[in-house]
Design a protein around this motif. Sequence first.
Motif, PDB file in Angstrom:
ATOM      1  N   VAL A   2       7.243 -17.241   6.801  1.00 47.18           N
ATOM      2  CA  VAL A   2       8.539 -17.849   7.098  1.00 47.18           C
ATOM      3  C   VAL A   2       8.415 -18.546   8.449  1.00 47.18           C
ATOM      4  CG1 VAL A   2      11.008 -17.448   7.399  1.00 47.18           C
ATOM      5  CG2 VAL A   2       9.698 -16.034   5.802  1.00 47.18           C
ATOM      6  N   THR A   3       8.636 -19.852   8.457  1.00 45.89           N
ATOM      7  CA  THR A   3       8.407 -20.660   9.650  1.00 45.89           C
ATOM      8  C   THR A   3       9.683 -21.377  10.092  1.00 45.89           C
ATOM      9  OG1 THR A   3       7.756 -22.584   8.330  1.00 45.89           O
ATOM     10  CG2 THR A   3       6.003 -21.050   8.999  1.00 45.89           C
ATOM     11  N   ARG A   4       9.695 -21.802  11.345  1.00 48.69           N
ATOM     12  CA  ARG A   4      10.824 -22.586  11.853  1.00 48.69           C
ATOM     13  C   ARG A   4      10.668 -24.040  11.424  1.00 48.69           C
ATOM     14  NH1 ARG A   4      11.716 -24.546  17.515  1.00 48.69           N
ATOM     15  NH2 ARG A   4      10.086 -23.101  18.156  1.00 48.69           N
ATOM     16  N   ASN A  30       6.613 -18.908  13.795  1.00 45.96           N
ATOM     17  CA  ASN A  30       6.147 -18.189  12.612  1.00 45.96           C
ATOM     18  C   ASN A  30       6.662 -16.753  12.691  1.00 45.96           C
ATOM     19  OD1 ASN A  30       4.460 -16.545  10.865  1.00 45.96           O
ATOM     20  ND2 ASN A  30       3.088 -18.307  10.676  1.00 45.96           N
ATOM     21  N   ALA A  31       7.515 -16.386  11.736  1.00 49.53           N
ATOM     22  CA  ALA A  31       8.117 -15.054  11.781  1.00 49.53           C
ATOM     23  C   ALA A  31       7.080 -13.952  11.604  1.00 49.53           C
ATOM     24  CB  ALA A  31       9.196 -14.933  10.700  1.00 49.53           C
ATOM     25  N   LEU A  32       6.045 -14.217  10.821  1.00 49.74           N
ATOM     26  CA  LEU A  32       5.036 -13.192  10.564  1.00 49.74           C
ATOM     27  C   LEU A  32       4.315 -12.790  11.848  1.00 49.74           C
ATOM     28  CD1 LEU A  32       3.725 -11.501   8.335  1.00 49.74           C
ATOM     29  CD2 LEU A  32       2.111 -13.378   7.965  1.00 49.74           C
ATOM     30  N   THR A  45       6.285 -13.258   3.521  1.00 53.72           N
ATOM     31  CA  THR A  45       5.103 -13.983   3.052  1.00 53.72           C
ATOM     32  C   THR A  45       5.365 -14.680   1.722  1.00 53.72           C
ATOM     33  OG1 THR A  45       4.289 -11.948   2.002  1.00 53.72           O
ATOM     34  CG2 THR A  45       3.492 -12.442   4.232  1.00 53.72           C
ATOM     35  N   PRO A  46       6.146 -15.762   1.710  1.00 50.17           N
ATOM     36  CA  PRO A  46       6.447 -16.456   0.450  1.00 50.17           C
ATOM     37  C   PRO A  46       5.196 -17.032  -0.206  1.00 50.17           C
ATOM     38  CG  PRO A  46       7.184 -17.739   2.342  1.00 50.17           C
ATOM     39  CD  PRO A  46       6.788 -16.401   2.870  1.00 50.17           C
ATOM     40  N   LYS A  47       5.067 -16.756  -1.476  1.00 46.24           N
ATOM     41  CA  LYS A  47       3.921 -17.242  -2.258  1.00 46.24           C
ATOM     42  C   LYS A  47       4.418 -17.561  -3.663  1.00 46.24           C
ATOM     43  CE  LYS A  47      -0.298 -15.503  -4.453  1.00 46.24           C
ATOM     44  NZ  LYS A  47      -1.098 -14.277  -4.716  1.00 46.24           N
ATOM     45  N   ALA A  67      12.634 -11.137  13.073  1.00 42.33           N
ATOM     46  CA  ALA A  67      11.472 -11.479  13.887  1.00 42.33           C
ATOM     47  C   ALA A  67      11.872 -12.168  15.186  1.00 42.33           C
ATOM     48  CB  ALA A  67      10.519 -12.371  13.094  1.00 42.33           C
ATOM     49  N   ALA A  68      13.032 -12.831  15.164  1.00 43.51           N
ATOM     50  CA  ALA A  68      13.535 -13.490  16.368  1.00 43.51           C
ATOM     51  C   ALA A  68      14.254 -12.522  17.295  1.00 43.51           C
ATOM     52  CB  ALA A  68      14.486 -14.618  15.975  1.00 43.51           C
ATOM     53  N   GLY A  69      14.451 -11.292  16.836  1.00 50.11           N
ATOM     54  CA  GLY A  69      15.192 -10.329  17.641  1.00 50.11           C
ATOM     55  C   GLY A  69      16.686 -10.560  17.619  1.00 50.11           C
ATOM     56  N   LEU A  70      17.179 -11.355  16.651  1.00 47.44           N
ATOM     57  CA  LEU A  70      18.608 -11.642  16.556  1.00 47.44           C
ATOM     58  C   LEU A  70      19.349 -10.597  15.743  1.00 47.44           C
ATOM     59  CD1 LEU A  70      18.384 -15.488  15.889  1.00 47.44           C
ATOM     60  CD2 LEU A  70      18.871 -14.333  18.057  1.00 47.44           C
ATOM     61  N   VAL A  71      18.626  -9.869  14.906  1.00 47.71           N
ATOM     62  CA  VAL A  71      19.196  -8.758  14.138  1.00 47.71           C
ATOM     63  C   VAL A  71      18.338  -7.537  14.409  1.00 47.71           C
ATOM     64  CG1 VAL A  71      19.671  -7.836  11.840  1.00 47.71           C
ATOM     65  CG2 VAL A  71      20.202 -10.222  12.341  1.00 47.71           C
TER      66      VAL A  71
END
Length: 382
Positions: free
Chosen positions: A288-290, A304-306, A180-182, A162-166
């Motif tokens: 998934v958050t920073r 927020n990656a989502l 979406t961890p639950k 989501a960060a564009g690093l991969v």
Amino acid sequence: MKLLPIPSRSARRYLARPALTAPNGLRPLRADLDGARIEHFPFRAADGTRLGLARVAPHGDDTRPAVLLLHGHTASAEMFTLPETRNLAAALLDAGYEPWLLDWRGSCRLPYNERGPRYSYDDVSLYDIPEAVAQVRGRIGGRPLFAVAHCIGAMTLSMSMAAGLVTGLAGVVAQGVFLTPKLYGRARLPMHLGTELLRGRMSHQVVDFKRAGLFSKQSLLFALAARGADCPDPTCQILHNSAWGTGASLFVHDNLHPDTHDRLAQLFGPAPFFTVPHLRQNELAHAVTRWNHGDRRYAALPENALDHADRIDCPVLLLSGSQNKLWADSNKVCHEVLTSRHPQLDVRYTEIPGYGHVDPFIGRGAALDVFGHITDFLDTHR
């Protein structure tokens, strides 16, 4: 002569296998890969952390697509190379792929869960995974590169993407959880309240009762995990009944090979409590958050990656056991959210009947029940 099913004997049988020693101070990696050699390429991440990276080298074939395997927190690359079962690395070799094994900083083959500088999952997303991808690409050239990731390995990979690093992966398989961890219902209260109380009293929770000691602070969680347990083994109890005190469960007990069961304390290490606040923040957000705010080193990671899932530029297969009692239906929810919010993404969901959280990789029947879904997906996109 047939050996009796006594734990100490199976443990001795396992320990008698030759170890594939690794540099970099990692605990030896044991594997049964039908003669394939393991080449080690340890490296330092940009923040100075020493990590493990290994290639399972097929015999005289440098044209295969590569697959980077990412373990879960407190596990290690060994979960993909179990010598007592048909393991994923061997299945990938037979299917025409070249497995690469990353031991990121949460590996039990490395010391960072118990000593050394503390870290958050931001560090894994920012440093470990992107730099491991770069290391692999530097050695495979233009060949396709896939990733197969489990649990926290999958969550942190989702943030890296989501960060564009991969970018530019040929495909991703995410097992158990992704964007979406639950948490499983029974685990939510202990995770959000119980672990916060424990965090001020001890730095980590071990899984080997012999290391904890009868009169240690950690023995309380072993006692709680033993309540109502069918298995007498304390390590099994704290992983199967409690998942380090969270009330969750890591596997369906009957899915484990006896030898795997007898050495669970080698396959899973201490769980550090310093990562729990970040995990709790992710679970409360169901995203998934920073974690690190106000620190420019982490500015590349989104809040927020989502919200940045549209940056995912490859097909994704979301896998989950139908009896996942750690992350519940997280990946099913992830599939529903992504197909609704980002219909342009190629995302599919597969549920494995009768499996829990980690047994889709370490279960004795995983090669028959699970690995085919993975190799079929890879074959479609190679």
